[in-house]
Design a protein around this motif. Structure first.
Motif, PDB file in Angstrom:
ATOM      1  N   PHE A   1       0.836  -1.204   0.000  1.00 47.66           N
ATOM      2  CA  PHE A   1       0.000   0.000   0.000  1.00 47.66           C
ATOM      3  C   PHE A   1       0.874   1.258   0.000  1.00 47.66           C
ATOM      4  O   PHE A   1       0.651   2.186  -0.790  1.00 47.66           O
ATOM      5  N   ALA A   2       1.879   1.278   0.867  1.00 45.29           N
ATOM      6  CA  ALA A   2       2.766   2.451   0.946  1.00 45.29           C
ATOM      7  C   ALA A   2       3.444   2.717  -0.396  1.00 45.29           C
ATOM      8  O   ALA A   2       3.525   3.864  -0.848  1.00 45.29           O
TER       9      ALA A   2
ATOM     10  N   ILE B   1       0.881   4.227  -2.945  1.00 40.21           N
ATOM     11  CA  ILE B   1       0.570   5.652  -2.804  1.00 40.21           C
ATOM     12  C   ILE B   1       1.810   6.519  -3.014  1.00 40.21           C
ATOM     13  O   ILE B   1       1.703   7.670  -3.412  1.00 40.21           O
ATOM     14  N   GLU B   2       2.982   5.938  -2.797  1.00 42.41           N
ATOM     15  CA  GLU B   2       4.218   6.665  -3.127  1.00 42.41           C
ATOM     16  C   GLU B   2       4.299   6.878  -4.646  1.00 42.41           C
ATOM     17  O   GLU B   2       4.607   7.979  -5.114  1.00 42.41           O
TER      18      GLU B   2
ATOM     19  N   ARG C   1       2.029   9.580  -5.828  1.00 47.02           N
ATOM     20  CA  ARG C   1       2.568  10.932  -5.604  1.00 47.02           C
ATOM     21  C   ARG C   1       3.415  11.403  -6.771  1.00 47.02           C
ATOM     22  O   ARG C   1       3.612  12.597  -6.964  1.00 47.02           O
TER      23      ARG C   1
ATOM     24  N   PHE D   1      -8.046   5.566   1.023  1.00 46.49           N
ATOM     25  CA  PHE D   1      -7.078   6.660   0.893  1.00 46.49           C
ATOM     26  C   PHE D   1      -7.460   7.660  -0.201  1.00 46.49           C
ATOM     27  O   PHE D   1      -7.271   8.865  -0.054  1.00 46.49           O
TER      28      PHE D   1
ATOM     29  N   TYR E   1      -0.586   9.225   6.895  1.00 47.65           N
ATOM     30  CA  TYR E   1       0.015   8.708   5.677  1.00 47.65           C
ATOM     31  C   TYR E   1       1.461   9.200   5.578  1.00 47.65           C
ATOM     32  O   TYR E   1       1.808  10.221   6.193  1.00 47.65           O
ATOM     33  N   PRO E   2       2.288   8.497   4.797  1.00 53.75           N
ATOM     34  CA  PRO E   2       3.701   8.879   4.750  1.00 53.75           C
ATOM     35  C   PRO E   2       3.928  10.356   4.430  1.00 53.75           C
ATOM     36  O   PRO E   2       4.833  10.976   4.998  1.00 53.75           O
TER      37      PRO E   2
ATOM     38  N   GLN F   1      -3.178   1.021   9.046  1.00 60.23           N
ATOM     39  CA  GLN F   1      -3.309   1.056   7.594  1.00 60.23           C
ATOM     40  C   GLN F   1      -2.089   0.415   6.918  1.00 60.23           C
ATOM     41  O   GLN F   1      -1.721   0.783   5.800  1.00 60.23           O
TER      42      GLN F   1
ATOM     43  N   LEU G   1       0.888   0.850   7.547  1.00 63.83           N
ATOM     44  CA  LEU G   1       1.876   1.892   7.244  1.00 63.83           C
ATOM     45  C   LEU G   1       2.889   2.097   8.367  1.00 63.83           C
ATOM     46  O   LEU G   1       3.710   3.022   8.289  1.00 63.83           O
TER      47      LEU G   1
ATOM     48  N   ALA H   1       6.370   1.660   6.905  1.00 66.44           N
ATOM     49  CA  ALA H   1       6.577   2.691   5.874  1.00 66.44           C
ATOM     50  C   ALA H   1       6.715   4.070   6.507  1.00 66.44           C
ATOM     51  O   ALA H   1       7.589   4.862   6.124  1.00 66.44           O
TER      52      ALA H   1
ATOM     53  N   LEU I   1      -8.521   5.006   9.327  1.00 70.08           N
ATOM     54  CA  LEU I   1      -9.016   5.831   8.222  1.00 70.08           C
ATOM     55  C   LEU I   1      -9.816   7.018   8.747  1.00 70.08           C
ATOM     56  O   LEU I   1      -9.734   8.126   8.226  1.00 70.08           O
TER      57      LEU I   1
END
Lengths: 325, 325
Positions: free
Chosen positions: A219-220, A223-224, A227, A255, B185-186, B215, B217, B220, B295
């Motif tokens: 997932f990370a 979404i990276e 970006r 997300f 989130y990151p 999540q 994360l 991450a 979330l």
């Protein structure tokens, strides 16, 4: 370098979410999904606003015994039609075709006779010319196409550049960044996304990402990549997929800020189908052996075998992996 | 803005890995760990090169019934000494003390009489002055100190700035960025890390991160913070911790390029203690309900209860959460 970072609050209209549950999940149960499972997933995806649903592989029936696999290994147009009818919806239907493991000239019909919208060509870096041949054939037949270059974490950087150039010059619509072994960290995904985006923008293509969860980064990493402008995002319900599985679609839709996506229908699907599947003993998802193959940038087959054997001697397994590094 | 990104291949000598298995994991089993578990963890951490091991809380015995909890809720110096002797090793011993839930003047002895090296003060943003009082007391007694500002994802940005200034002016050694609800989130972690680092550099402090895995994360976000100069990294064996758990230490050590870290001893520990713990039915780790509270940036207590009740109606649970948003 392209810097096209999106802001967290904004939503990117060009995002396409691709549900790969049947295709990557089929690697867990040899594609033996019930029709009820497939139909419910189709309607759940539809209601959730998913853009593409991948049904499985177009595998060669000459190479693979149809008695040993469920029908989604082969994805006959007829089988798909039994689920989706004429699919008069906004969601598109995808199938994957592996270079060297499908009879695409025979098995991929002309688009206007098929419920399929998108052919996803999967290739290793040394079979790019064969992939391009398949892409051109599918384009000619009227399909959208994408291409997955697999196992790039084992590939030479110059070979990746050359492959991207060749694919850029083809008729493919979208080039996928694929983390086959779940070995990539977000900062590597970031750099690779920029590389793929550079070629994509030069040739007017899209870029996609297909991540694996060996290091709890699917997932990370997805979404990276987003970006950095990557817009085709692969995910599966509850991570269902080979070994450690994929980016969980429920995390991804939660997300995304695009109001067309809703996780509710997928939560219902999880209750109804995923929970019983786990309870029946079907095995997938993050565990220590997958972390170890991911960390060492190795194919997960040894980890999958380790889990099948119900072994728990992680330490000895790690020593074995190091010996075969 | 500070940009202090590290490169993936390099290793950052100032990194400190903090094992929080007993403390955050104690929230799962009310701190009822066997001495064998604690001793094996101590030696595993030692051999793995872990920098700090957190043993539990210094909770008030007037507020909490000592019959209802295992001894690591209270972390008497004597109990720690029974495990570590005089701890003549390079690994330091930490305990957490919650503002308002400990009798620090009485229960925290003078450092030279204690096996403890570091007091981790945990505070909400509205009790920062009380946290500073504790920090100063602990510094005076000879301890290293860190401070966790909890639940910042619910806090006003100006309040966070003010809190950081107050803590910057205190004697605390390290300020922790804490993602209590696993909602960050990151890219948010990246921005917050830069904010925390700016204050830290101004006042000569370190910054730490404590992540939760709602999540998927936690790992991450931890390595994202590291990219921005955060150097105290919290993790637990196999994520063991409240609800969805924490950043898995085996992932973190696998990632770090400092040759002093080794995952092998922790793999042995997992075989010996974590696998049986899971098989005995102790429940923690990522699951759909934690994703949903994360979330929605909510406390995980409803998700923990949902799991305890063996419920699987994720969809109804989500609707309930939305009503109480």
């Amino acid at each position: 370098m392209i810097k096209k970072e999106r802001s967290l609050m904004a939503y990117t209209p060009e995002i396409k979410v691709m549900d790969c549950t049947l295709r990557d999940g089929g690697l867990v149960n040899d594609f033996f999904f019930t029709d009820e499972f497939v139909k419910d997933l189709y309607f759940a995806n539809l209601r959730a606003g998913v853009d593409y649903m991948e049904f499985g592989y177009k595998a060669s029936k000459e190479m693979f015994d149809i008695k040993k696999y469920g029908k989604w290994k082969f994805c006959d147009d007829k089988a798909i039609r039994e689920i989706v009818g004429d699919n008069k919806t906004d969601m598109k239907i995808a199938v994957m075709a592996d270079v060297g493991r499908c009879d695409f000239k025979k098995d991929i019909l002309i688009k206007k006779d098929s419920p399929i919208d998108l052919i996803r060509v999967a290739t290793y870096i040394n079979t790019i010319p064969a992939a391009v041949e398949m892409i051109e054939e599918c384009t000619k037949k009227g399909y959208e196409t994408t291409v997955n270059i697999m196992a790039i974490s084992k590939s030479n950087e110059l070979d990746i550049d050359a492959a991207l150039e060749l694919l850029g010059q083809s008729s493919v619509g979208c080039i996928y960044l694929v983390d086959s072994y779940g070995s990539l960290y977000p900062e590597q995904v970031s750099r690779l996304s920029e590389k793929y985006m550079e070629i994509a923008e030069k040739y007017g293509k899209k870029v996609g990402i297909h991540a694996h969860n060996n290091q709890q980064l699917a997932f990370a990493n997805t979404i990276e990549a987003l970006r950095h402008g990557v817009s085709y995002l692969d995910a599966t319900v509850s991570s269902l997929g080979r070994g450690c599985g994929n980016c969980p679609i429920e995390l991804l839709l939660g997300f995304l800020k695009n109001p067309k996506y809703r996780i509710n229908p997928l939560l219902k699907f999880i209750e109804r189908h995923i929970v019983p599947m786990r309870e029946a003993g079907v095995q997938w998802g993050y565990d220590v052996p997958y972390l170890l193959t991911g960390l060492l940038n190795q194919h997960p087959r040894t980890a999958i075998q380790f889990m099948k054997d119900s072994r728990r001697d992680y330490h000895d397994f790690y020593l074995d992996l190091l010996e075969n590094f």
